[in-house]
Design an enzyme around this catalytic site. Structure first.
Site, short mmCIF file in Angstrom:
data_model
loop_
_atom_site.label_atom_id
_atom_site.label_comp_id
_atom_site.label_asym_id
_atom_site.label_seq_id
_atom_site.Cartn_x
_atom_site.Cartn_y
_atom_site.Cartn_z
N CYS A 68 0.83 -1.21 0.00
CA CYS A 68 0.00 0.00 0.00
C CYS A 68 0.88 1.27 0.00
O CYS A 68 1.51 1.55 -1.01
CB CYS A 68 -1.00 -0.06 1.15
N HIS A 112 -3.37 -5.06 1.55
CA HIS A 112 -2.73 -5.27 2.87
C HIS A 112 -2.69 -6.74 3.24
O HIS A 112 -3.60 -7.22 3.94
CB HIS A 112 -3.52 -4.51 3.95
N GLU A 170 -1.05 -8.14 5.44
CA GLU A 170 -0.85 -8.31 6.89
C GLU A 170 -2.17 -8.24 7.66
O GLU A 170 -2.20 -8.50 8.85
CB GLU A 170 0.15 -7.26 7.41
N1 GLN Z 1 -3.67 6.37 0.93
C1 GLN Z 1 -2.46 6.15 1.67
C2 GLN Z 1 -1.33 6.99 1.13
O1 GLN Z 1 -1.48 7.57 0.12
C3 GLN Z 1 -2.06 4.69 1.63
C4 GLN Z 1 -3.09 3.87 2.33
C5 GLN Z 1 -2.57 2.67 2.99
O2 GLN Z 1 -1.36 2.44 3.10
N2 GLN Z 1 -3.48 1.89 3.50
O3 GLN Z 1 -0.30 7.07 1.71
#
Ligand code: GLN
Length: 192
Positions: free
Chosen positions: A78, A171, A173
């Site tokens: 992410c 994610h 995890e």
């Molecule tokens: N939207 C977040 C960002 O831009 C990332 C979201 C996440 O890691 N769950 O940093």
């Protein structure tokens, strides 16, 4: 082999738990010295703007780029995917990601928090689907020729790799499914 989790901000505790469940004893990376000690690194989800600021203020950015360019196995999830990408849209104009995997991503490209979703992913190399949890996830808008797409949603890569770099827009995890952490750890062992 020492597996580290970048622990400046974000979901590092859940990655720590998932890695522990695979049988490794992970360490938290907060300083260049911590980084120098690890043989593989997970970069968690969180807030990429904050993480990029903290990478600079902790003076980890330059050594991190060097280690990854020299083959350190890394798994970015992410916000971790955003950090490793070449270009990010919808970020702060004065911030640049690390530019290590040939991907352009759009932050929150699937929509805001309310548009978070889950999907069963067919991942090449895994024999049954993996439940992907997407939370304000980055959308891969351009995928370079050296990048291998291991899973996608609606034609967009959500699990991608380029040599020693593995990234997911979801994610892993946050589920009890350890297969991706296991795959990452196994590969890191094999690369020793
Ligand atoms: N939207 C977040 C960002 O831009 C990332 C979201 C996440 O890691 N769950 O940093």
């Amino acid at each position: 082999m020492k597996v580290g989790v970048l622990a400046l901000q974000g979901a590092f505790a859940s990655h720590h738990a998932a890695l522990t469940a695979t049988g490794v004893n992970p360490t938290e990376v907060r300083t260049p010295q911590d980084l120098a000690d690890v043989d593989a690194l997970v970069i968690p989800g969180g807030e990429s703007t904050t993480m990029l600021m903290l990478l600079d203020s902790s003076q980890i950015r330059t050594p991190l780029v060097e280690r990854i360019q020299n083959g350190l196995p890394v798994f970015g999830t992410c916000a971790g995917m955003i950090l490793l990408s070449t270009n990010m849209a919808d970020g702060r104009p004065d911030q640049q990601p690390l530019g290590l995997i040939d991907l352009d991503v759009r932050r929150n490209g699937y929509g805001r928090q309310i548009a978070s979703f889950e999907a069963d992913l067919d991942i090449s190399g895994l024999d049954h689907p993996f439940r992907g949890v997407f939370i304000r996830a980055p959308l891969a808008e351009r995928i370079g020729p050296k990048v291998e797409v291991l899973a996608s949603v609606d034609g967009h890569g959500v699990l991608c790799q380029q040599e020693n770099i593995l990234v997911s827009s979801f994610h892993p995890e946050l589920t009890n499914d350890l297969r991706l952490h296991q795959l990452f750890v196994d590969r890191a062992f094999a690369a020793q």
